[in-house]
Enzyme design. Structure first.
Site, short mmCIF file in Angstrom:
data_model
loop_
_atom_site.label_atom_id
_atom_site.label_comp_id
_atom_site.label_asym_id
_atom_site.label_seq_id
_atom_site.Cartn_x
_atom_site.Cartn_y
_atom_site.Cartn_z
N ARG A 16 55.97 -6.49 5.45
CA ARG A 16 56.93 -5.70 4.69
C ARG A 16 58.28 -6.41 4.65
NH1 ARG A 16 53.64 -2.21 7.48
NH2 ARG A 16 54.98 -2.11 9.34
N LEU A 68 37.91 -6.30 21.68
CA LEU A 68 37.99 -7.58 20.99
C LEU A 68 38.99 -8.50 21.68
CD1 LEU A 68 37.20 -9.43 18.70
CD2 LEU A 68 38.76 -8.19 17.18
N CYS A 128 54.83 -38.11 3.92
CA CYS A 128 53.47 -38.26 3.39
C CYS A 128 53.32 -39.57 2.63
CB CYS A 128 53.10 -37.08 2.51
SG CYS A 128 54.13 -36.86 1.05
N GLU A 179 61.55 -34.21 2.07
CA GLU A 179 62.23 -35.46 1.74
C GLU A 179 62.58 -35.52 0.26
OE1 GLU A 179 59.13 -36.25 5.01
OE2 GLU A 179 59.27 -35.09 3.15
N THR A 189 39.73 -0.64 15.67
CA THR A 189 41.13 -0.42 15.33
C THR A 189 41.26 0.18 13.94
OG1 THR A 189 41.90 -2.20 16.78
CG2 THR A 189 43.37 -1.56 14.99
N THR A 208 47.78 1.19 26.44
CA THR A 208 48.03 0.95 25.02
C THR A 208 47.96 2.21 24.16
OG1 THR A 208 45.68 0.49 24.59
CG2 THR A 208 47.08 -1.37 25.21
N GLY A 243 42.04 -4.13 19.42
CA GLY A 243 41.92 -3.28 20.59
C GLY A 243 41.47 -4.00 21.84
#
Length: 377
Positions: free
Chosen positions: A217, A314, A85, A62, A206, A171, A311
């Site tokens: 990146r 997890l 706000c 705003e 992993t 995977t 992986g």
């Protein structure tokens, strides 16, 4: 307000709110941990200014729209994706700024769930005699800031789990080789998932197998403010219950990396990692980091949107604990065979134990398909 649109809403209101949402999206990768907010100022049916929140500590949407206006704002309508706000933090109160500028109507996408502001911004506007209409395109506005909403509704972050697999649900090969299952466009898409996250979490296995950097990146983002988005610090978390992370791991060179270990790890073992940031957490009764405690701690540290890139083990733990809000699976047109590694290590013995999901989005990304799912119900 959710559900039906307020009776005072016109097609013109919907049009300008849609434009305010597009303005807010310009801060998708740079505004966090603050919410992404857009504002359009309209007078006599014409847009006179627009603004969005680009970066924490800088002007809110705003305030930026008011500052950019080249004509008198008095009598204008402000279209705001989130309740303005009411309080002064690093910047001034946007509600008070709208009052001072002479805006006569504010059309808003949703109420701010932040307890310091919830309803208070609207009250400032109403007390000044400004007409307030709330709940316009609310679901689209909520989609801008799922982490901001989740944090203040449940003290938890909005959690995404990113996975990639072959057509037969694998995977990696049996020997661990996985570069690359998906194509370059899918990998660029993952860069954008990382860029919109406040924390990226992976598992120690992993790190051992792939030695990832988990970086953002700029050259691969393909978005506005790509350089800024890549430079914003994001917490990198390695879930490593017993402290097995190799000292040569690339992500340990990142000062934003934290190793999350279980409280039961010995002092002697901790001493071996005293040059790194450790996050000590309760275990789950099996010696593993309690993932709910991890997510609660991340939310308390302004990590509102958390991305897991990890992986099969997890990933399964997250799903079993019902801690995932969104699963994003990139499916590559490849077959890896029966001996290859499976997507998630869920222990399911009957159909009644199956994890039921529903599709929320499906789209082609280069040569791959991206599936977005959430838990059914």
């Amino acid at each position: 307000m959710s559900g039906n649109q307020p009776s005072t809403v016109t097609q013109t209101d919907l049009h300008f709110m849609a434009l305010a949402i597009r303005e807010a999206e310009r801060g998708l990768y740079t505004a966090h941990p603050n919410p992404r907010v857009g504002c359009i100022l309209v007078k006599n049916g014409e847009i006179i200014s627009r603004g969005y929140h680009r970066l924490t500590g800088t002007g809110h949407a705003e305030a930026n729209a008011l500052a950019a206006a080249k004509t008198d704002v008095r009598g204008a309508t402000a279209y705001c994706t989130l309740e303005p706000c009411s309080y002064k933090g690093r910047t001034g109160s946007c509600a008070e700024a709208l009052v001072s500028a002479g805006v006569t109507r504010v059309v808003c996408g949703m109420q701010d769930p932040h307890p310091k502001n919830r309803g208070k911004g609207f009250e400032i506007l109403k007390q000044a005699g400004i007409e307030v209409v709330n709940g316009i395109l609310e679901q689209s506005n909520r989609a801008l800031n799922p982490g901001h909403i989740r944090k203040f509704e449940s003290a938890m972050p909005y959690t995404r789990l990113k996975l990639a697999m072959s057509m037969d649900g694998k995977t990696a090969l049996a020997n661990g080789e996985s570069k690359w299952i998906t194509g370059p466009q899918a990998r660029k898409d993952v860069q954008r998932l990382r860029a919109r996250s406040s924390a990226i979490v992976t598992g120690v296995q992993t790190v051992i197998d792939d030695d990832p950097q988990m970086s953002v990146r700029s050259s691969e983002l393909g978005v506005e403010d790509a350089k800024l988005a890549s430079e914003i610090e994001r917490k990198i978390v390695v879930v490593d219950s017993t402290l097995r992370t190799p000292k040569h791991a690339q992500l340990l060179a990142n000062p934003a990396t934290v190793i999350a270990c279980a409280e039961g790890v010995s002092d002697a073992r901790r001493a071996e990692y005293n040059e790194y940031a450790l996050m000590s957490l309760p275990d789950d009764g099996k010696g593993r980091v309690n993932l709910k405690s991890l997510l609660a701690k991340l939310a308390a540290n302004d990590c509102n949107e958390v991305l897991f890139e990890c992986g099969a083990s997890l990933s399964a733990s997250l799903i079993e604990a019902q801690l995932v809000d969104e699963i994003i699976i990139y499916v590559a047109p490849k077959l890896l065979g029966a001996s290859a590694r499976s997507l998630v290590d869920l222990n399911i013995d009957s159909m009644s134990q199956s994890c039921d999901l529903e599709f929320t989005d499906q789209r082609q990304v280069g040569s791959d398909i991206r599936l977005t799912l959430s838990r059914k119900g």
